[in-house]
Design a protein around this motif. Structure first.
Motif, PDB file in Angstrom:
ATOM      1  N   UNK A 155      -1.171  -0.177   3.212  1.00 29.58           N
ATOM      2  CA  UNK A 155      -0.550  -1.130   2.293  1.00 29.58           C
ATOM      3  C   UNK A 155      -0.317  -2.463   2.994  1.00 29.58           C
ATOM      4  N   UNK A 156       0.176  -2.390   4.225  1.00 30.80           N
ATOM      5  CA  UNK A 156       0.450  -3.617   4.972  1.00 30.80           C
ATOM      6  C   UNK A 156      -0.831  -4.403   5.224  1.00 30.80           C
ATOM      7  N   UNK A 157      -1.887  -3.702   5.598  1.00 32.21           N
ATOM      8  CA  UNK A 157      -3.162  -4.380   5.859  1.00 32.21           C
ATOM      9  C   UNK A 157      -3.658  -5.106   4.619  1.00 32.21           C
ATOM     10  N   UNK A 158      -3.566  -4.446   3.474  1.00 31.35           N
ATOM     11  CA  UNK A 158      -4.071  -5.051   2.245  1.00 31.35           C
ATOM     12  C   UNK A 158      -3.207  -6.227   1.807  1.00 31.35           C
ATOM     13  N   UNK A 159      -1.901  -6.120   1.976  1.00 30.41           N
ATOM     14  CA  UNK A 159      -1.017  -7.227   1.622  1.00 30.41           C
ATOM     15  C   UNK A 159      -1.307  -8.428   2.526  1.00 30.41           C
ATOM     16  N   UNK A 160      -1.505  -8.190   3.819  1.00 26.33           N
ATOM     17  CA  UNK A 160      -1.835  -9.284   4.734  1.00 26.33           C
ATOM     18  C   UNK A 160      -3.120  -9.987   4.312  1.00 26.33           C
ATOM     19  N   UNK A 161      -4.122  -9.199   3.921  1.00 18.73           N
ATOM     20  CA  UNK A 161      -5.398  -9.784   3.501  1.00 18.73           C
ATOM     21  C   UNK A 161      -5.236 -10.593   2.222  1.00 18.73           C
ATOM     22  N   UNK A 162      -4.420 -10.085   1.298  1.00 18.86           N
ATOM     23  CA  UNK A 162      -4.194 -10.794   0.038  1.00 18.86           C
ATOM     24  C   UNK A 162      -3.491 -12.129   0.267  1.00 18.86           C
ATOM     25  N   UNK A 163      -2.457 -12.111   1.070  1.00 20.65           N
ATOM     26  CA  UNK A 163      -1.708 -13.349   1.315  1.00 20.65           C
ATOM     27  C   UNK A 163      -2.559 -14.379   2.038  1.00 20.65           C
TER      28      UNK A 163
END
Length: 783
Positions: A155-163
């Motif tokens: 989840x953290x990896x995907x949120x970082x990529x989105x931001x």
């Protein structure tokens, strides 16, 4: 700081009893005085082309691709139309783009994820008039997408990529500070968030559930990642996933998309039933990957695998994952490979977080060629050039096998996957399965305990019982996973209780140098209470928050907030212990013995079926790789699909290349070791649970085994080569104990009497008395 308590403070004005009482409270007013209460939107008659156009424009603008792959386009367009959708895409086929953008994009990798597109498409659709009138939904009516995922790291990896791509996204998890939770809450209230990631356990938090009902613009989409976890017949069933469908209804989400790489037809049917998904909105992509070469080899003993592994690694170069079953095995095998000149390291759940990160980074960068890992490694790994997947042990399920081989060759280049099969592998798989079924008397005692718990009256009406799953598991010898399933069943099927926000009963903290100054100069009553009530041992202070709240009259949440504040400012190092699960009583709990026994009968029957199903799963893996049939075809058929163009052979698996089926050598059943039985009885004085004694004989750990330290005895696992399950014999009616033992030896039944059911025990004892075969009676456990 915790996934439980910090979540309670997301919205301070949330009435946690509203959800259960069914009372509707007013949503926060907009500048125009309108309520923000979400409503189910009415579908408009819009040309379907607009959905595809919007999705493709976002794909191009945000992710740099011109077209979708496989069934991504169909799944996304159906979701944007407002339909509930199931997408079954194999590992590496791009599930996530269905709700958000790809974590990393590489020239060699086209595994962009489809889940992310709708999460950022609704605002554009609203502007183009492709959704119903959303007036009265606040200044920003585009709403948010909630992504339910079981993996915090992913989840953290995907949120970082989105931001990084300018897409407003956030993740609610146990690592967030109090201030971070508040910031996320503010972003939701102000309509600044598009995607919110959370774990399924979050759905038990009343404050979170209630706050989701009043998000400006409503919940446009709930994306359920790893959706196979919702099915009791899925290979990694999680009880909290059962509650996702109820959550969707309660927050009035507009639509749902469920995603998984590993759904058999039976599991897919369960998912569709839970979320009302039609057959036309089920999108599947074949697990067949033409660049994967699937191999299998059989060996006589576990030790015989190592030279085969060395040869395979010498013949096939490139980044490699070697999967094993247990942590010690990962470390031992990595050491042996390193001693033989390979750059190898072990990875498992027992490592420190910083070590896991370092290993993963080194593998991604090519500094380590081989990672010997348990199933803890690989989820979310986006390395396109993994050349080899080795299963040193048999996989637990076909789904697990499919998921793991799917991590190879995502760049489309030829890659090799091999499994070494050995009869000895099945013991560990059976060990896992047998350990999850408690004895009938354990289950009876558990329910009697739960139903006679003292209830706490809530201020607004209703009653709550508090349960420590750790204590219940220890007292009734039930592992955490089956205990969680039992509690979820009482909640969802029998409608007796409902899980609400858990709490920690005890907090511990290490005082940093500035703590004493900060606490003495903080004049708040909460700080004073902490200073007065926290008891110091050698290093750590302990405070019973519930007791402090009761004696001081302060709110428990305010004390926890102050502890979190001290932690976030570096005054203390805080950790919470002793989780207490809380359940609201929905209707009168059973008290009569017959009522409880009726529930026990139903639960035990289901658990027996689940045990048998678990045992068959590893057999299915063996059958897939030992049948006279193409491996790739067998794998596709397991998921209800075929090979492309109706082919019956892939042409490059072990069977297709040799034309000969892989054969496992026979494993003769040993005679029952009567002396071994007696040694177990001599070493262990437990006599109240026959199945517990069987666990000792077979080497199965359980809460009670660990508590009594029986796993440290020499007899623990001393009869692991025996058959565990008791098969009923024929014509036993008039036989004495000696004849019954002889018959069980002939049937290869584990440890004759000891592992028999309680009923067989009782009948054997009666025969002992009737036939006066007292010389043998000492072998049977007594009441």
């Amino acid at each position: 700081m915790s996934d439980y308590d910090s979540g309670d403070d997301l919205l301070d004005d949330v009435n946690v009893d509203v959800l259960m009482a069914g009372t509707k409270r007013s949503g926060p007013p907009s500048d125009h005085g309108d309520n923000l209460r979400p409503n189910k939107r009415t579908k408009l008659h819009v040309d379907n082309a607009i959905y595809g156009t919007v999705a493709r424009s976002i794909l191009k603008e945000k992710f740099g691709y011109d077209n979708f792959r496989h069934e991504q386009s169909g799944a996304i367009e159906a979701t944007l139309r407002g339909d509930n959708v199931l997408a079954v895409f194999p590992t590496g086929a791009g599930k996530s783009l269905c709700y958000q953008p790809l974590v990393t994009l590489r020239k060699l990798s086209v595994t962009y994820d489809t889940l992310q597109i709708p999460g950022i498409a609704f605002e554009k659709l609203d502007a183009e008039g492709a959704t119903a009138d959303r007036s009265g939904l606040g200044q920003d009516g585009s709403g948010i997408t909630i992504v339910v995922s079981p993996l915090i790291a992913l989840m953290k990896d995907q949120v970082d990529a989105l931001t990084r791509r300018g897409i407003p996204a956030a993740c609610l998890d146990s690592t967030k500070t109090y201030d971070e939770h508040k910031a996320i809450s503010a972003a939701m209230r102000e309509g600044r968030l598009r995607l919110l990631y959370c774990a399924p356990e979050r759905l038990n938090n009343e404050g979170f559930v209630e706050s989701m009902k009043w998000v400006p613009g409503g919940i446009r989409l709930v994306a359920v990642d790893e959706a196979h976890c919702i099915s009791e017949w899925g290979h990694s069933f999680r009880p909290d996933y059962l509650k996702v469908a109820r959550f969707v209804q309660e927050i009035k989400a507009e639509r749902v998309i469920c995603l998984t790489a590993t759904a058999t037809p039976r599991v897919a049917e369960d998912i569709c039933k839970a979320f009302d998904i039609t057959k036309s909105n089920t999108f599947r992509t074949s697990p067949y990957r033409p660049n994967l070469n699937l191999h299998a080899e059989s060996v006589d003993t576990k030790e015989g695998k190592f030279p085969r592994l060395i040869k395979f690694l010498e013949d096939h170069t490139g980044p490699t994952l070697v999967y094993v079953t247990v942590q010690k095995q990962a470390e031992a095998l990595a050491e042996r490979l390193s001693a033989n000149g390979f750059k190898a390291t072990a990875f498992h759940a027992g490592l420190r977080t910083e070590d896991k990160t370092r290993i993963q980074d080194n593998f991604m960068a090519g500094r380590i060629r081989i990672v010997v890992a348990t199933i803890a490694f690989g989820m979310g790994i986006d390395k396109a050039d993994i050349r080899c997947i080795v299963h040193h042990d048999i996989s637990g399920t076909v789904e697990e096998y499919s998921q793991q081989i799917g991590r190879a060759g995502r760049d489309g280049k030829p890659s090799h996957c091999v499994m070494f099969l050995c009869n000895d592998d099945f013991w560990l798989r059976e060990n896992f399965a047998r350990g999850d079924l408690p004895s009938r008397q354990s289950l009876q005692g558990l329910l009697e305990d739960i139903f006679h718990q003292e209830a706490v009256h809530l201020p607004g009406g209703g009653e709550v019982i508090k349960l420590s799953q750790y204590s219940l598991g220890r007292d009734y010898d039930i592992r955490p996973s089956p205990l969680g399933i039992l509690l979820a069943t009482l909640e969802l099927r029998f409608g007796l209780i409902r899980a609400i926000t858990p709490e920690y009963s005890s907090y511990q903290f290490e005082a940093m140098p500035r703590y004493y100054y900060a606490s003495k100069n903080d004049q708040s009553p909460e700080a004073k209470a902490i200073l007065n009530d926290a008891k110091k041992a050698k290093k750590w202070y302990t405070i019973d928050v519930n007791a402090t709240a009761k004696t001081t009259g302060l709110l428990r949440s305010d004390i926890i907030r102050k502890l979190n504040e001290f932690h976030d400012t570096g005054s203390i190092m805080l950790k919470a212990t002793s989780v207490v699960n809380r359940y609201k009583i929905l209707k009168k709990l059973p008290s009569a013995t017959k009522e409880i026994e009726s529930i026990v009968d139903k639960l035990y029957h289901e658990m027996e079926g689940r045990e048998e199903d678990a045992l068959q799963r590893s057999e299915q893996v063996a059958d897939l790789l030992t049948s006279p049939k193409c491996f790739a075809l067998s794998l596709a058929e397991h998921f209800g699909m075929e090979l492309p163009d109706g082919k019956t052979k892939c042409g490059h698996c072990t069977f297709c290349l040799t034309g000969v089926a892989v054969v496992l050598p026979p494993k003769p059943a040993p005679p029952v070791d009567i002396t071994g039985i007696q040694k177990i009885l001599d070493a262990c004085d437990v006599r109240d649970d026959p199945r517990f004694l069987a666990r000792i004989a077979f080497g199965i750990k359980s809460p009670r085994v660990t508590q009594l330290k029986l796993d440290r005895l020499k007899v623990f696992g001393s009869l692991e080569d025996h058959d565990f399950k008791v098969r009923p014999a024929v014509n036993r009616r008039n036989q004495g104990l000696a004849a019954a033992i002889l018959l069980r030896v002939q049937d290869s039944v584990l440890t004759c009497i000891i592992v028999s059911s309680a009923r067989i025990y009782q009948s054997l004892r009666r025969r002992i008395e009737d036939e006066e075969t007292l010389s043998l009676a000492s072998m049977a456990p007594t009441k």
